[in-house]
Design an enzyme around this catalytic site. Structure first.
Site, PDB file in Angstrom:
ATOM      1  N   PRO A 285       0.820  -1.216   0.000  1.00 52.64           N
ATOM      2  CG  PRO A 285       0.056  -0.949   2.200  1.00 52.64           C
ATOM      3  CD  PRO A 285       0.889  -1.843   1.320  1.00 52.64           C
ATOM      4  N   GLY A 286       0.392   2.268  -0.717  1.00 52.21           N
ATOM      5  CA  GLY A 286       1.074   3.567  -0.722  1.00 52.21           C
ATOM      6  C   GLY A 286       0.112   4.645  -0.269  1.00 52.21           C
ATOM      7  NE  ARG A 323      -3.352  12.396  -6.502  1.00 54.64           N
ATOM      8  CZ  ARG A 323      -4.656  12.590  -6.343  1.00 54.64           C
ATOM      9  NH1 ARG A 323      -5.103  13.677  -5.769  1.00 54.64           N
ATOM     10  NH2 ARG A 323      -5.506  11.672  -6.748  1.00 54.64           N
ATOM     11  CE1 TYR A 327      -2.105  10.347 -12.576  1.00 52.87           C
ATOM     12  CE2 TYR A 327      -2.231  11.491 -10.480  1.00 52.87           C
ATOM     13  CZ  TYR A 327      -1.563  10.650 -11.340  1.00 52.87           C
ATOM     14  OH  TYR A 327      -0.378  10.100 -10.946  1.00 52.87           O
ATOM     15  CB  CYS A 353       3.855  30.332 -17.409  1.00 49.14           C
ATOM     16  SG  CYS A 353       4.561  31.620 -16.396  1.00 49.14           S
ATOM     17  CD  GLU A 354       2.560  24.622 -18.862  1.00 49.72           C
ATOM     18  OE1 GLU A 354       1.629  24.273 -19.595  1.00 49.72           O
ATOM     19  OE2 GLU A 354       3.752  24.626 -19.199  1.00 49.72           O
ATOM     20  CE1 TYR A 381       2.138   7.383  -5.994  1.00 43.24           C
ATOM     21  CE2 TYR A 381       0.042   7.267  -4.820  1.00 43.24           C
ATOM     22  CZ  TYR A 381       1.170   6.644  -5.347  1.00 43.24           C
ATOM     23  OH  TYR A 381       1.318   5.295  -5.216  1.00 43.24           O
TER      24      TYR A 381
HETATM   25  C1  LIG Z   1       2.278   2.534  -7.047  1.00 37.36           C
HETATM   26  C2  LIG Z   1       2.352   1.111  -6.702  1.00 37.36           C
HETATM   27  C3  LIG Z   1       1.844   0.660  -5.485  1.00 37.36           C
HETATM   28  C4  LIG Z   1       1.117   1.562  -4.523  1.00 37.36           C
HETATM   29  O1  LIG Z   1      -0.097   2.022  -5.028  1.00 37.36           O
HETATM   30  P1  LIG Z   1      -1.102   2.857  -4.111  1.00 37.36           P
HETATM   31  O2  LIG Z   1      -2.252   3.112  -4.977  1.00 37.36           O
HETATM   32  O3  LIG Z   1      -0.378   4.104  -3.720  1.00 37.36           O
HETATM   33  O4  LIG Z   1      -1.429   2.016  -2.930  1.00 37.36           O
HETATM   34  C5  LIG Z   1       2.016  -0.671  -5.168  1.00 37.36           C
HETATM   35  N1  LIG Z   1       2.643  -1.526  -6.012  1.00 37.36           N
HETATM   36  C6  LIG Z   1       3.133  -1.120  -7.197  1.00 37.36           C
HETATM   37  C7  LIG Z   1       3.808  -2.094  -8.074  1.00 37.36           C
HETATM   38  C8  LIG Z   1       2.994   0.203  -7.581  1.00 37.36           C
HETATM   39  O5  LIG Z   1       3.462   0.597  -8.770  1.00 37.36           O
END
Ligand SMILES: *Cc1c(COP(=O)(O)O)cnc(C)c1O
Length: 424
Positions: A285-286, A323, A327, A353-354, A381
């Site tokens: 998880p990130g 972000r 996106y 400047c965008e 992110y």
């Molecule tokens: C970016 C990434 C994650 C984490 O994704 P989250 O959406 O931030 O939890 C985990 N594994 C891989 C291979 C990734 O590229």
């Protein structure tokens, strides 16, 4: 003083008329460190981690924080101390993990374009696993390992071809994506991997996308991966760990992702039913660990009323908060000290400047030049994707722990931004 809690933000609340993170008034952070500045709540990160840990009670799971979400050394240190490993995608990230006190054996190395130099470095350090994403990479990794007289621990990232129902730029497990190997070819590639002298097959992994707000894509991907594990093991190749990647979403704007503990209860019900419950698992998880732990504080530079649009120009920009430009993402924006009276509809934009440099569109705000705004859900992110575009130094970062504020990254000066450049 009355506290007003914000949905999805347990560690950020208005105390009376002041927006606070844990025990710290955010206007004081802006005054002390200047703007733009990112503030992260340590308690928020640890409680997000605790939700996963509750879901994994009694199971064999290694949590590897996907550090590309937020790679500040102090953030990594918090997760390393809490027992996490790390999911890395470059030699730079590897160096950061080591600088933050992370253990090499708890590192997994993802990414579609690992170089020979990166493979060599990771092999010499003895990382836990290479998550291999193509047949070409498998051959090169074998080569590098043989030349070092080592065996590279490998897992194949398989592409389960399920739709995570998220933004196309952050869906990664569909057939048209550049990530992973096709489900149909996976068994054959495992057989090849098992035959190569420089490789030791240890696992299987998948990662289907990011900001996923439903359990169904995970359940579908899990079925697909478990089908493969069954086939691969029937072919005589044991799979020691199963890695389900990251991707769990957060609440940016009324999003309702499942809580990590509830999601994993559901996923383990399936694993148990299919007889895989006592396996070794990994997850990566990130965003869900850090996203709602962070805010970006920014000062209003000018108000610019117009015929079609009113602009609120702030001192943070797309180079700090990429972000929305990348996106069309939504971040909540709140005044740290709300004013009495009528709000107007404004586009909150940066000075870059965008035309893509907007942070929030059509927001109802009652603000004046000199006010400080908090851009919420900015822990993931944002800083890690920041740039020096327009020769803007990167923002400062602070970590809030109870009533303590630690400066964890100094604001970049103009000189920092052209360090390493040479006149001819
Ligand atoms: C970016 C990434 C994650 C984490 O994704 P989250 O959406 O931030 O939890 C985990 N594994 C891989 C291979 C990734 O590229």
């Amino acid at each position: 003083m009355t506290a007003t809690n914000l949905p999805g933000q347990p560690h950020i609340a208005y105390q009376g008329n002041t927006l606070c993170m844990e025990g710290v008034a955010l206007p004081d952070v802006a005054a002390q460190f200047g703007t733009p500045v990112f503030a992260y709540s340590k308690a928020s990160m640890l409680s997000a981690l605790a939700a996963y840990q509750r879901g994994f009670a009694g199971r064999k799971v290694q949590i590897c924080y996907a550090m590309k979400a937020n790679a500040n050394l102090a953030v990594l240190q918090i997760f390393a101390k809490a027992g996490c490993g790390f999911d890395i995608v470059s030699a730079g990230e590897l160096a950061r993990v080591l600088a933050a006190g992370g253990q090499p054996e708890k590192i997994i190395f993802s990414g579609v374009g690992k170089t020979r130099a990166e493979m060599k470095q990771a092999l010499e350090l003895g990382i836990g696993c290479f998550n291999v994403e193509s047949e070409a990479e498998l051959e090169v990794l074998n080569d590098v390992a043989v030349s070092l007289q080592k065996k590279a621990p490998v897992s194949l990232r398989v592409n389960p071809n399920v739709d995570p129902k998220t933004h196309p730029y952050i869906s990664t497990g569909l057939k048209g994506n550049k990530f992973g190997v096709a489900h149909e070819r996976a068994l054959q590639i495992y057989q090849r991997a098992a035959a190569l002298p420089g490789l030791a097959v240890v696992g299987i992994d998948c990662h289907i996308g990011s900001q996923i707000t439903e359990a169904t894509p995970y359940l579908d991907a899990m079925d697909r991966v478990l089908d493969l594990v069954t086939d691969i093991e029937a072919a005589g190749i044991p799979i020691h760990h199963i890695d389900f990647g990251g991707g769990l979403g957060i609440n940016y704007n009324g999003d309702t992702p499942p809580a990590a503990d509830q999601l994993w209860q559901q996923l383990f019900a399936k694993l148990d039913a299919r007889g895989f419950g006592d396996r070794q698992f990994m997850i990566e998880p990130g965003r869900s660990l850090v996203g709602n732990a962070g805010v970006c504080l920014s000062e209003v530079v000018f108000m610019k009323p117009g015929e079609q649009k009113n602009f609120c120009i702030i001192d943070a920009a797309m180079n700090d908060l990429p972000r929305p430009a990348m996106y069309q993402a939504f971040h909540q924006i709140l005044p740290v000290t709300p004013r009495e009276g009528q709000s107007t509809v404004v586009d909150v934009v940066g000075p870059v400047c965008e035309s893509g440099d907007w942070i929030g569109r059509d927001r109802e705000l009652n603000v004046q030049a000199g006010d400080t705004l908090a851009v919420l859900s900015a822990g993931a992110y944002c800083m890690s994707m920041s740039s020096n575009y327009n020769t803007r130094g990167r923002a400062a970062e602070v970590l809030i722990d109870g009533t303590h504020v630690h400066l964890i990254r100094e604001r970049e000066t103009a000189a920092d931004t052209f360090k390493g450049e040479h006149l001819v």
